[in-house]
Structures are given as C-alpha cells and as structure tokens.
Design an enzyme around this catalytic site. Structure first.
Site, PDB file in Angstrom:
ATOM      1  N   CYS A   2       0.834  -1.190   0.000  1.00 59.45           N
ATOM      2  CA  CYS A   2       0.000   0.000   0.000  1.00 59.45           C
ATOM      3  C   CYS A   2       0.873   1.246   0.000  1.00 59.45           C
ATOM      4  O   CYS A   2       1.853   1.324   0.729  1.00 59.45           O
ATOM      5  CB  CYS A   2      -0.921   0.098   1.206  1.00 59.45           C
ATOM      6  SG  CYS A   2      -2.255  -1.061   1.149  1.00 59.45           S
ATOM      7  N   ARG A  27       3.895  -0.280  -4.841  1.00 58.55           N
ATOM      8  CA  ARG A  27       3.669  -0.814  -3.494  1.00 58.55           C
ATOM      9  C   ARG A  27       2.357  -1.585  -3.371  1.00 58.55           C
ATOM     10  O   ARG A  27       2.090  -2.204  -2.332  1.00 58.55           O
ATOM     11  CB  ARG A  27       3.648   0.332  -2.473  1.00 58.55           C
ATOM     12  CG  ARG A  27       4.940   1.098  -2.398  1.00 58.55           C
ATOM     13  CD  ARG A  27       4.786   2.274  -1.475  1.00 58.55           C
ATOM     14  NE  ARG A  27       4.659   1.858  -0.093  1.00 58.55           N
ATOM     15  CZ  ARG A  27       5.668   1.769   0.758  1.00 58.55           C
ATOM     16  NH1 ARG A  27       6.879   2.077   0.371  1.00 58.55           N
ATOM     17  NH2 ARG A  27       5.479   1.389   1.992  1.00 58.55           N
ATOM     18  N   TRP A  72      -2.679  -2.927  -1.634  1.00 59.31           N
ATOM     19  CA  TRP A  72      -2.324  -4.345  -1.724  1.00 59.31           C
ATOM     20  C   TRP A  72      -3.100  -5.010  -0.586  1.00 59.31           C
ATOM     21  O   TRP A  72      -2.751  -4.880   0.582  1.00 59.31           O
ATOM     22  CB  TRP A  72      -0.820  -4.541  -1.555  1.00 59.31           C
ATOM     23  CG  TRP A  72      -0.400  -5.969  -1.691  1.00 59.31           C
ATOM     24  CD1 TRP A  72      -0.151  -6.652  -2.852  1.00 59.31           C
ATOM     25  CD2 TRP A  72      -0.180  -6.906  -0.624  1.00 59.31           C
ATOM     26  NE1 TRP A  72       0.201  -7.946  -2.567  1.00 59.31           N
ATOM     27  CE2 TRP A  72       0.185  -8.130  -1.209  1.00 59.31           C
ATOM     28  CE3 TRP A  72      -0.272  -6.827   0.767  1.00 59.31           C
ATOM     29  CZ2 TRP A  72       0.483  -9.259  -0.462  1.00 59.31           C
ATOM     30  CZ3 TRP A  72       0.015  -7.967   1.515  1.00 59.31           C
ATOM     31  CH2 TRP A  72       0.391  -9.167   0.896  1.00 59.31           C
ATOM     32  N   ASN A  96      -1.966   2.116   5.720  1.00 58.42           N
ATOM     33  CA  ASN A  96      -1.008   1.105   5.264  1.00 58.42           C
ATOM     34  C   ASN A  96      -0.613   0.279   6.487  1.00 58.42           C
ATOM     35  O   ASN A  96      -0.121   0.836   7.469  1.00 58.42           O
ATOM     36  CB  ASN A  96       0.219   1.799   4.657  1.00 58.42           C
ATOM     37  CG  ASN A  96       1.416   0.866   4.481  1.00 58.42           C
ATOM     38  OD1 ASN A  96       2.553   1.284   4.604  1.00 58.42           O
ATOM     39  ND2 ASN A  96       1.170  -0.381   4.196  1.00 58.42           N
ATOM     40  N   GLY A  97      -0.865  -1.011   6.418  1.00 62.02           N
ATOM     41  CA  GLY A  97      -0.504  -1.883   7.536  1.00 62.02           C
ATOM     42  C   GLY A  97      -1.617  -2.866   7.826  1.00 62.02           C
ATOM     43  O   GLY A  97      -2.482  -3.123   6.979  1.00 62.02           O
ATOM     44  N   GLU A 461      16.822 -18.452  -6.695  1.00 59.59           N
ATOM     45  CA  GLU A 461      16.434 -17.132  -7.195  1.00 59.59           C
ATOM     46  C   GLU A 461      15.789 -17.258  -8.586  1.00 59.59           C
ATOM     47  O   GLU A 461      14.782 -16.604  -8.874  1.00 59.59           O
ATOM     48  CB  GLU A 461      17.657 -16.206  -7.217  1.00 59.59           C
ATOM     49  CG  GLU A 461      17.469 -14.872  -7.903  1.00 59.59           C
ATOM     50  CD  GLU A 461      16.378 -13.995  -7.298  1.00 59.59           C
ATOM     51  OE1 GLU A 461      15.867 -14.320  -6.220  1.00 59.59           O
ATOM     52  OE2 GLU A 461      16.024 -12.998  -7.941  1.00 59.59           O
ATOM     53  N   LYS A 465      12.026 -16.051  -9.368  1.00 63.01           N
ATOM     54  CA  LYS A 465      11.787 -14.995 -10.360  1.00 63.01           C
ATOM     55  C   LYS A 465      10.805 -15.475 -11.418  1.00 63.01           C
ATOM     56  O   LYS A 465       9.891 -14.760 -11.804  1.00 63.01           O
ATOM     57  CB  LYS A 465      13.125 -14.602 -10.980  1.00 63.01           C
ATOM     58  CG  LYS A 465      13.233 -13.263 -11.563  1.00 63.01           C
ATOM     59  CD  LYS A 465      13.407 -12.104 -10.626  1.00 63.01           C
ATOM     60  CE  LYS A 465      13.396 -12.334  -9.179  1.00 63.01           C
ATOM     61  NZ  LYS A 465      13.632 -11.274  -8.301  1.00 63.01           N
ATOM     62  N   GLU A 468       7.299 -15.671  -9.911  1.00 66.36           N
ATOM     63  CA  GLU A 468       6.773 -14.329  -9.625  1.00 66.36           C
ATOM     64  C   GLU A 468       6.182 -13.654 -10.853  1.00 66.36           C
ATOM     65  O   GLU A 468       5.121 -13.060 -10.788  1.00 66.36           O
ATOM     66  CB  GLU A 468       7.930 -13.418  -9.168  1.00 66.36           C
ATOM     67  CG  GLU A 468       8.174 -13.305  -7.714  1.00 66.36           C
ATOM     68  CD  GLU A 468       9.319 -12.323  -7.438  1.00 66.36           C
ATOM     69  OE1 GLU A 468       9.074 -11.335  -6.762  1.00 66.36           O
ATOM     70  OE2 GLU A 468      10.447 -12.555  -7.897  1.00 66.36           O
ATOM     71  N   HIS A 484      16.243 -37.600  -4.719  1.00 68.19           N
ATOM     72  CA  HIS A 484      15.535 -37.928  -3.473  1.00 68.19           C
ATOM     73  C   HIS A 484      14.103 -37.414  -3.456  1.00 68.19           C
ATOM     74  O   HIS A 484      13.488 -37.326  -2.401  1.00 68.19           O
ATOM     75  CB  HIS A 484      16.300 -37.359  -2.277  1.00 68.19           C
ATOM     76  CG  HIS A 484      17.664 -37.939  -2.132  1.00 68.19           C
ATOM     77  ND1 HIS A 484      17.888 -39.221  -1.705  1.00 68.19           N
ATOM     78  CD2 HIS A 484      18.895 -37.433  -2.423  1.00 68.19           C
ATOM     79  CE1 HIS A 484      19.182 -39.469  -1.706  1.00 68.19           C
ATOM     80  NE2 HIS A 484      19.816 -38.400  -2.147  1.00 68.19           N
ATOM     81  N   LYS A 584       5.812  -4.499  -4.047  1.00 67.53           N
ATOM     82  CA  LYS A 584       7.168  -4.312  -3.556  1.00 67.53           C
ATOM     83  C   LYS A 584       7.102  -3.759  -2.135  1.00 67.53           C
ATOM     84  O   LYS A 584       6.064  -3.261  -1.722  1.00 67.53           O
ATOM     85  CB  LYS A 584       7.875  -3.305  -4.467  1.00 67.53           C
ATOM     86  CG  LYS A 584       9.363  -3.545  -4.573  1.00 67.53           C
ATOM     87  CD  LYS A 584       9.955  -2.763  -5.695  1.00 67.53           C
ATOM     88  CE  LYS A 584      11.436  -3.014  -5.784  1.00 67.53           C
ATOM     89  NZ  LYS A 584      11.792  -4.324  -6.313  1.00 67.53           N
TER      90      LYS A 584
HETATM   91  N1  GLU Z   1      -4.920  -3.878   5.720  1.00 62.91           N
HETATM   92  C1  GLU Z   1      -5.327  -2.883   4.756  1.00 62.91           C
HETATM   93  C2  GLU Z   1      -6.204  -3.491   3.673  1.00 62.91           C
HETATM   94  O1  GLU Z   1      -6.204  -4.662   3.433  1.00 62.91           O
HETATM   95  C3  GLU Z   1      -4.137  -2.160   4.180  1.00 62.91           C
HETATM   96  C4  GLU Z   1      -3.228  -3.079   3.431  1.00 62.91           C
HETATM   97  C5  GLU Z   1      -1.750  -2.707   3.360  1.00 62.91           C
HETATM   98  O2  GLU Z   1      -1.264  -1.719   3.814  1.00 62.91           O
HETATM   99  O3  GLU Z   1      -0.987  -3.513   2.784  1.00 62.91           O
HETATM  100  O4  GLU Z   1      -6.910  -2.759   3.031  1.00 62.91           O
END
Ligand code: GLU
Length: 589
Positions: A2, A27, A72, A96-97, A461, A465, A468, A484, A584
């Site tokens: 986010c 982000r 995100w 964000n969080g 890696e 990659k 991803e 194995h 990211k």
């Molecule tokens: N937890 C919040 C959501 O899902 C924010 C997500 C985040 O910061 O990554 O909307």
C-alpha cells in the site's frame, strides 16, 4: 504494501495525489482511491484496479486538501468497497498496515451502532476516529491509535478542518515541505519533484499537517522536532528510458549497481571492520530475493573468514527464540529496508545484544536507522516488483563484507576482483540470447532450477523470479537432492535449468543433467566452464557465461536466470513489472 499520500496547500490536490499514487503504485495495485475536502464536504473516489482508473474521475475535483491510497489487500478482496479511503461521518482515512485487533474493535463498534460497509481491517480506524472526535482531528487520532494493535501509517481528513492528521507505527511515513503546501507519503519517490525537504517520522509519532505548518508529537504527545533532510528522489530517474519494462531497464543497470555498491562500500569499510571486531558467529536474514542473497553471503563469510554462519528467512528467525549474544553479528538484508519481518528480526537481534548490519538499497529506511552499521547497496531506485539489480548489489555488498572479515590482504584481493565484474556483466547482458529457452520454459508444466552450493542459491532465485513474473510453477533444488524426490515430477512436459559454474562440482551437477535426460525431461545448462560446454555442446541448449572467479559467478548467473524469467514472462504476455497478487516493499507481517 500500500502506498499513501496526502497534500494540503494552495495547489490542485487531485493532480498532486494522482501523480503521487502513480509513483507509489509499485507498493500495491489492486485498487486505488482518494478523498478530498471540497466546500466543507468529503468527496470520495475509489475503484478496483489500477491508479489510472481514477484519472478521469479526479478531473472533476476542485480541492486543495486530499489523501490517496493504492492498495495491496491484506483483509478483504480487491473491490471498489474495500478500496481506501474508508469513511465514517465526515471523516476519511487511508491506512497502510494491518490492524491485528480489528475483529474485537469492529464487534465493539457495531454493538455501539456503527455501520460497516467493507471487509477491511482499516475501516475500524474511520469509526474509531468518529467516536473519538470532539472537534480536533489530531486529538481523535491520538485517542484512536491507543486502541490499535498491529502496524499502521495513517492519514485522516475531516470535513470541518483544513489539515491532515497522520500517525505511524511500524509502517513508513514521511512529511514533505513544499513551496505551496505540505505533503505526507509512504516514501520519498512519491514526493519526487514536489518538495525539496522531508522529515522521516519515527514509530509512535503523530503529526498535524497544514498548508503553512507542520506539528509533530511523539508517542506521549509531547511536541518534538525531527530532522529535516533533503528529498533525494528525482522524478527523472524513475522513467522507463525507452525500455518496454522496468525489469529490463533494471537488469541492464546491474553493472552500475555492482560498481556503485563496491564504491559505496569503501566509505563504510572501516566502521564495519571496527564494529565487527570480535564477532564469533554470523546470522544472515531476509525475505524472498534478499534471502537468496543472504544464502550467498553465508557461504562468503564461511569460506573467506571461516566464521560460522547461518541463514534463515526473517519470518522464521523471529519466532525461533534464536541463540544470540554480543559476539553475534546479524546481517539483515532488505531492498527497501522497510520489510516488516526483516526489520522486526533486526530489532529482536539488537534486543538480544547482537550487532546488526543493514544491507539495504534505501539509506534512510527503518532498517538503516536501527542498525549498528549499514552496508549500502547502491542499486538506485528499483521500480519493478521483482528484484533484479538490488539482488546483484546485495551480493556485491555481502562479498565485500565477508572479505573485510577475512583480513586486509584478502579484502584488497577481493576488491580487485569485483572491479572486473561490471564489464563481465555488460558482456553477459549483451551476449545472452534466451528467446528459445524462454519459449520452452513458458510452455512447460514445471521448470526446475538446479545447482550445487552457490549455484543452488542462484537456482532458488531463478525459480522464484520465474514464478513471480510468469506464473510458471517449479522449484529451485540442490542438484544432489533431485534423486531424493523431485525426479518423480520430471517428464517430457518439464524443463530443468542446471547451473554449473564451479569446476569442482561440475561432474556431480552433470549427473543431474543426465538423470533428467534419462527420464525424458528437457534440460538446459547455464555454465561458464569450458569442460561443461564441450560435454553438452550440440546435445542440449547451453547458456554460456563469461569466465569468472567462482565466488563472483553468482552475479553473472543471477542475471542469466533473471533474464530467462523476464523473457518467459514476455512470451506469456504477463504484466511483468506488476505481477498479480504481489507488491514491492512488504511492510506487513
Ligand atoms: N490492511 C489494509 C487493507 O487490506 C491495508 C493493506 C496494506 O497496507 O498492505 O486494506
């Protein structure tokens, strides 16, 4: 995860927020939204999908104060409703969080009559702000954060106030000082071209941002002064420069990344040497690609300095009650320096008395700030979600760190050797032709990357990659382990990519090639060794790398596997710079 941005001033808030969200989109990009103050009312615009979808809607907005969010999702599917900002009464908030105690808070708020519309954890913050609002948004935010558990960078606006209230705890947040107003954002690039100076808020800080002033308070609500620093992000460096994707641009910048990292290391070498004198044990930690760099660093430290070294993903390390004392050094590797698990692992190590060495591309990140000493990765801004040049920069930084631990003369020798690498990387990038192998991988049911020792770390890696960015399944596997288990998966629809750059292990890795061929699987070999070339030439696809010191060969083979992943994703027309479900700078745990 986010990106958030806010602005209050004399300019066009809608234009500023839109520009900032575009720069923050790496982000998170499953939905985006913004809220503005306009004639004493909140105007809310939010949409599932990319930031670009907001552009036509924002043209209608005339406002001088706004907050924006690019998401995100952690709680609740990507949708218009779950997109931020979230509102309650005349208050709007972006977050964000993760609010870890959101379920309890939500139940309590609902029993008090609050009406929730989204499935997010973040919406509780809007309702708590409304509940705590007594005519002062900053006070309401202060009361609200007291109730929150988890991580947050928050920005809130309210219909009756021409200012933004912000708070941070374990998620990044900066303030920017402009000529025509003030800003807040998740990172510096979001404010590129908008302001020349910034302040990085500390955990627990709350701030009030108005057009002409900024007031900052610590966790006890005492007014504090935090340093003002130059904003180093430059908008020009964030363009595609004619490349179709940031990933290709950034792959082509790996020679510069290694060169600049080696140069930057000179500036910290003495401090690093002093801090690590007497270290008896090393632990390296990181997540994803940074963890793969850490695996290589472990081998360098053991081989060069003969100091016992371990390596663990940060998310695991944190919960294992690690055995650490003051003679332990913990290398915390993170591109952004904000990776939540890595930052918390570093904090834990510090609390147990260890020295922490931050190996990061972001010199003002949380990790840099808390570390005992910081070893810079000088890769420059990396926009593509999948890391490339930061990985090679991390390997270079770890190589030189290990060399210092091995003594003056050893270091001088290594510094000489790494000076040759930028040219060899350029040569590798010019000569790599991955087109046909990329087509084979793109149509395979599984792609297995195999190698031994350092080649195994690069195999991990390569596999990550490819997964991803192309969504082709597979594994990175030690060549010797193939028989194995993973051999059971090999059939005509699979491809194995075997990396062989170590003379002493070439024979054994060659056995893995034969074992796959005997089961009808397709095989390609990436090598820098004459003998391996001769053995397999004409029999299977060969990717030939320039000859190079065994310990530095991961830098070249990393570029080869990353380029292979890039080309395979291009064959499949994937959205390479913004792979699905990812983002990211993983600032949530
Ligand atoms: N937890 C919040 C959501 O899902 C924010 C997500 C985040 O910061 O990554 O909307």
């Amino acid at each position: 995860m986010c990106g958030i941005i806010g602005y209050v001033g004399g300019g066009n808030a809608a234009e500023i927020i839109l520009g900032g969200l575009k720069r923050l989109e790496y982000r998170g990009y499953d939905s985006a939204g913004a809220a503005f103050l306009s004639d004493g009312k909140i105007q809310l615009i939010k949409k599932q999908g990319r930031v670009e979808k907001l552009a036509p809607l924002l043209k209608e907005i005339h406002s001088r104060t706004g907050i924006g969010h690019t998401r995100w999702a952690t709680h609740g599917v990507p949708s218009d409703i779950n997109a931020h900002p979230h509102c309650a009464g005349g208050i709007a908030v972006v977050h964000n969080g993760i609010i870890e105690n959101y379920a309890e808070l939500k139940a309590e708020l609902i029993s008090g009559g609050a009406k929730f519309v989204s499935d997010t954890d973040s919406e509780v913050v809007a309702h708590l702000l409304l509940k705590n609002y007594r005519g002062d948004l900053v006070f309401a935010l202060r009361e609200t954060v007291k109730l929150l558990k988890g991580s947050y960078a928050l920005m809130a606006i309210c219909e009756s106030e021409q200012r933004i209230a912000v708070a941070r705890h374990k998620s990044p947040l900066i303030i920017g000082y402009g000529a025509d107003g003030n800003f807040c954002a998740s990172d510096e690039p979001a404010l590129a071209g908008l302001c020349n100076t910034i302040t990085i808020l500390e955990d627990g800080d709350i701030a009030e941002i108005s057009e002409k002033s900024v007031k900052i308070f610590d966790r006890f609500f005492n007014p504090v002064t935090r340093n003002e620093e130059p904003n180093l992000a430059v908008s020009a460096s964030l363009g595609l420069d004619g490349y179709p994707h940031y990933m290709l641009k950034e792959l082509n910048e790996t020679p510069l990344s290694v060169e600049a990292t080696a140069r930057a290391f000179e500036g910290v070498k003495e401090r690093f040497r002093e801090e690590l004198a007497g270290v008896r044990r090393v632990i390296l930690t990181g997540c994803g690609t940074a963890y793969h760099a850490a695996l290589i660093g472990k081998r360098y430290i053991e081989c060069f300095a003969r100091i016992p070294a371990e390596c663990e993903t940060a998310g695991e390390f944190r919960y294992k009650n690690p055995v650490i004392d003051e003679h332990t050094a913990v290398f915390a590797v993170s591109q952004s320096g904000e990776t939540a698990d890595t930052v918390e692992a570093a904090r834990l190590a510090l609390s147990l008395g260890a020295k922490v060495i931050a190996v990061t591309n972001s010199h003002r990140s949380e990790l840099t700030r808390i570390a005992t000493v910081s070893v810079p990765v000088a890769a420059g801004p990396e926009i593509c979600v999948a890391a490339t040049k930061s990985y090679t920069g991390q390997i270079a930084a770890l190589y030189l760190s290990a060399a210092v631990l091995a003594g003056e003369k050893f270091y001088a020798d290594c510094a000489e050797k790494i000076r040759l690498i930028p040219n060899l990387l350029t040569l590798t990038l010019e000569s790599l032709d991955m087109r046909s192998l990329a087509h084979v991988c793109a149509s395979s049911s599984g792609v297995y990357f195999l190698g031994r020792d350092l080649d195994y770390a690069v195999a991990l890696e390569g596999s990550l990659k490819l997964k991803e960015i192309s969504y082709v399944a597979g594994e990175g596997y030690p060549s010797g382990e193939l028989k194995h288990g993973t051999l059971a998966l090999i059939d005509v629809n699979t491809t194995s990519v075997v990396i062989i750059t170590d003379e002493e292990l070439a024979g054994k890795s060659g056995n893995a090639v034969e074992q796959v061929l005997s089961r009808g699987g397709k095989v390609a070999v990436i090598t820098s060794l004459e003998g391996v070339k001769e053995k397999f030439s004409g029999k299977l696809p060969l990717v030939v790398l320039p000859k190079c010191d065994k310990y530095l060969s991961p830098l070249l083979s990393a570029v080869a596997v990353q380029m292979l992943a890039y080309k395979a994703a291009a064959v499949l027309s994937r959205e390479i710079d913004k792979p699905r479900n990812l983002a990211k700078s993983v600032t949530v745990e």
